[in-house]
Enzyme design. Structure first.
Site, mmCIF file in Angstrom:
data_model
loop_
_atom_site.group_PDB
_atom_site.id
_atom_site.type_symbol
_atom_site.label_atom_id
_atom_site.label_comp_id
_atom_site.label_asym_id
_atom_site.label_seq_id
_atom_site.Cartn_x
_atom_site.Cartn_y
_atom_site.Cartn_z
ATOM 1 N N HIS A 74 0.836 -1.208 0.000
ATOM 2 C CA HIS A 74 0.000 0.000 0.000
ATOM 3 C C HIS A 74 0.870 1.257 0.000
ATOM 4 O O HIS A 74 1.744 1.403 0.839
ATOM 5 C CB HIS A 74 -0.914 0.003 1.226
ATOM 6 C CG HIS A 74 -2.069 -0.943 1.095
ATOM 7 N ND1 HIS A 74 -3.370 -0.564 1.277
ATOM 8 C CD2 HIS A 74 -2.099 -2.257 0.769
ATOM 9 C CE1 HIS A 74 -4.159 -1.610 1.071
ATOM 10 N NE2 HIS A 74 -3.409 -2.646 0.770
ATOM 11 N N TYR A 203 -9.519 5.082 7.373
ATOM 12 C CA TYR A 203 -9.736 5.382 8.794
ATOM 13 C C TYR A 203 -10.810 6.471 8.836
ATOM 14 O O TYR A 203 -10.590 7.571 8.332
ATOM 15 C CB TYR A 203 -8.466 5.921 9.440
ATOM 16 C CG TYR A 203 -7.364 4.882 9.622
ATOM 17 C CD1 TYR A 203 -6.477 4.567 8.588
ATOM 18 C CD2 TYR A 203 -7.200 4.226 10.841
ATOM 19 C CE1 TYR A 203 -5.471 3.624 8.773
ATOM 20 C CE2 TYR A 203 -6.186 3.285 11.029
ATOM 21 C CZ TYR A 203 -5.332 2.993 9.991
ATOM 22 O OH TYR A 203 -4.331 2.057 10.178
ATOM 23 N N PRO A 295 -4.820 -0.543 18.851
ATOM 24 C CA PRO A 295 -4.579 -1.034 17.491
ATOM 25 C C PRO A 295 -4.594 0.023 16.383
ATOM 26 O O PRO A 295 -4.215 -0.284 15.254
ATOM 27 C CB PRO A 295 -5.708 -2.046 17.275
ATOM 28 C CG PRO A 295 -6.780 -1.636 18.213
ATOM 29 C CD PRO A 295 -6.105 -1.031 19.395
ATOM 30 N N LYS A 299 0.574 -1.039 15.294
ATOM 31 C CA LYS A 299 1.995 -1.051 15.629
ATOM 32 C C LYS A 299 2.446 -2.248 16.457
ATOM 33 O O LYS A 299 3.649 -2.471 16.613
ATOM 34 C CB LYS A 299 2.349 0.244 16.388
ATOM 35 C CG LYS A 299 2.253 1.494 15.543
ATOM 36 C CD LYS A 299 3.263 1.429 14.415
ATOM 37 C CE LYS A 299 3.224 2.624 13.507
ATOM 38 N NZ LYS A 299 3.883 2.343 12.227
ATOM 39 N N TYR A 387 3.705 6.132 10.372
ATOM 40 C CA TYR A 387 2.860 5.034 9.904
ATOM 41 C C TYR A 387 3.684 3.960 9.178
ATOM 42 O O TYR A 387 3.484 2.769 9.403
ATOM 43 C CB TYR A 387 1.764 5.592 8.984
ATOM 44 C CG TYR A 387 0.618 4.638 8.774
ATOM 45 C CD1 TYR A 387 -0.466 4.611 9.645
ATOM 46 C CD2 TYR A 387 0.610 3.746 7.704
ATOM 47 C CE1 TYR A 387 -1.520 3.724 9.462
ATOM 48 C CE2 TYR A 387 -0.423 2.856 7.509
ATOM 49 C CZ TYR A 387 -1.492 2.851 8.394
ATOM 50 O OH TYR A 387 -2.525 1.966 8.213
HETATM 51 C C1 PHB Z 1 -5.912 -4.729 10.191
HETATM 52 O O1 PHB Z 1 -5.902 -4.905 8.966
HETATM 53 O O2 PHB Z 1 -6.251 -5.632 10.980
HETATM 54 C C2 PHB Z 1 -5.549 -3.400 10.722
HETATM 55 C C3 PHB Z 1 -5.066 -2.433 9.861
HETATM 56 C C4 PHB Z 1 -4.753 -1.183 10.335
HETATM 57 C C5 PHB Z 1 -4.919 -0.895 11.677
HETATM 58 C C6 PHB Z 1 -5.381 -1.861 12.553
HETATM 59 C C7 PHB Z 1 -5.697 -3.123 12.084
HETATM 60 O O3 PHB Z 1 -4.631 0.343 12.116
#
Ligand code: PHB
Ligand code: APR
Length: 393
Positions: A74, A203, A295, A299, A387
């Site tokens: 990504h 997000y 989460p 990280k 990130y």
């Molecule tokens: C996930 O794909 O499980 C995932 C991705 C990004 C995050 C948290 C979990 O910030």
């Protein structure tokens, strides 16, 4: 049975397995003790986002074959608020770094396969694991297999047994200082047989609470919604989850979330936690045993891998050169990164979630922050560099 190794490792999560793999490459012997079965750890659904540095390490150390084939690279993510999407160009803002979607349990499978193929010892379903004498140069791990107690003597113990493990609680009172924060919300997550509705992660900040659109493959979507910490899953039939996701993720009236069969459903609690120092005598803590992040930003796994990288380097220096300096500075070296990652995970979480006691001022402030992060190059670069993962020291 009594046996001996150089490094005794407790816990076959990403931290323990990666450590044992790195030590093997440096010619150092280890034995890994895991409470659960191989099948259980290989199927446990967790997050699935790898930083650039984690991807590089897996590839460089020869365990990136399936990752290269199945991982989804990504170059950006989207922040959605006020009913609109705003892209953060991760690669453009970091000189070409990316993140990769690849489930944590796939990393676990790859590492277990590599360890076993190299003759590595992993003892699954070890009961009553206890760590002893780590205030001395000859620590021991005792564990039960088929009803019999066994003793493993070693030079060092790596406590990689996660947040609920035995290593951290065995360290005598007064040695450790704990820092923590529990958030007044959790995530309800689903895995669904549905094509991702967007090529990139989304997000979303919404009046009704946070939502995240992620994925595992071109056919499987991973989705989360903010919920109460004591949320009752029984109150969330699939239909209600899909409706809530659609509301929170919507951007414009035509945006439609792809739906499909829900194949897994669970609640993830949210906390920030750090223990200092990450060492007591010959016992070293790594990964979730020493710290937990919420989460948001994914990280946890990456930080666990960063710790064992530092530990493997320190142990290698000790066994090759008799040098203890890197072992002595292990905790300090790790904690510098740990606290920066704690800050970032806390910041992402605070910016994107609704708090039970927030007022219109707080909401306006969050929206201003999102507006700033998505319009200022300096601010989006700050997000992007954290990130994709801060550089290793
Ligand atoms: C996930 O794909 O499980 C995932 C991705 C990004 C995050 C948290 C979990 O910030
Ligand atoms: N004895 C032996 N093994 C144990 C014990 C015990 N007493 N207690 C726990 N374990 C095992 C668990 O079954 C698990 O397999 O230790 C392992 C710890 O693994 P993780 O919890 O995955 O922790 P870690 O390797 O530090 O990885 C951190 O995993 O939990 C996610 O979100 C977290 O992504 C982060 C990453």
């Amino acid at each position: 049975m009594n046996h001996r190794t150089q490094v005794g490792i407790v816990g076959a999560g990403p931290a323990g397995l990666m450590l044992s793999h790195l030590l093997h490459l440096a010619g150092i012997e280890s034995v890994l003790l895991e409470a659960r079965s191989r099948q259980y750890v290989e199927e446990r659904v967790r997050a699935g986002l790898l930083e650039q540095g984690t991807v590089n390490l897996l590839i460089e150390t020869g365990v990136g074959e399936r990752l290269k084939r199945l991982g989804l690279t990504h170059h950006g993510i989207e922040l959605r608020f006020g009913g609109r999407g705003h892209r953060i160009d991760l690669s453009g803002l970091t000189g070409g770094s990316t993140v990769t979607i690849y489930a944590q349990h796939e990393v676990i499978k790859d590492l277990i396969a590599a360890r076993l193929a190299a003759g590595g010892q992993i003892i699954f379903e070890a009961g009553d694991v206890g760590v002893h004498d780590f205030d001395r140069p000859t620590p021991k791990i005792r564990y039960r297999i088929d009803g019999n107690m066994n003793e493993l003597s070693c030079d060092f113990i790596a406590g990689c047994d996660g947040f609920h493990g035995v290593c951290r609680p065995t360290i005598p009172a007064g040695v450790l200082t704990m820092y923590d924060r529990i958030y007044p919300f959790a995530w309800l997550g689903i895995l669904a047989e549905a094509r991702p509705s967007s090529a990139e992660l989304i997000y979303a900040y919404h009046d009704r609470g946070f939502a995240l659109h992620s994925m595992r493959s071109p056919e499987i979507t991973r989705l989360y919604i903010q919920c109460a910490p004591d949320e009752d899953l029984a109150q969330w039939p699939d239909e209600r989850i899909w409706e809530e996701l659609q509301l929170r993720l919507a951007a414009g009236k035509d945006w439609k979330l792809n739906r499909g069969a829900v194949i897994q459903k669970g609640i993830t609690e949210m906390r920030s936690f750090v223990v200092e120092p990450m060492q007591s005598g010959t016992l070293f803590l790594a990964g979730d045993a020493a710290h937990i992040v919420p989460p948001t930003g994914a990280k946890g796994l990456n930080l666990a891998v960063a710790d064992v990288r530092v530990l493997a380097r320190a142990l290698t220096d000790y066994y090759s050169n008799g040098n203890r300096e890197l072992l002595s500075s292990y905790s300090e070296t790790c904690l510098r990164r740990v606290w920066k990652v704690q800050r970032f995970s806390w910041w992402m979480t605070s910016m994107l979630h609704r708090f039970a006691d927030d007022n219109p001022f707080d909401q306006r402030r969050q929206l201003a922050e999102l507006d700033y992060v998505t319009t200022s190059r300096a601010a989006s670069q700050t997000l992007a560099e954290n990130y994709v993962g801060l550089p290793m020291e």
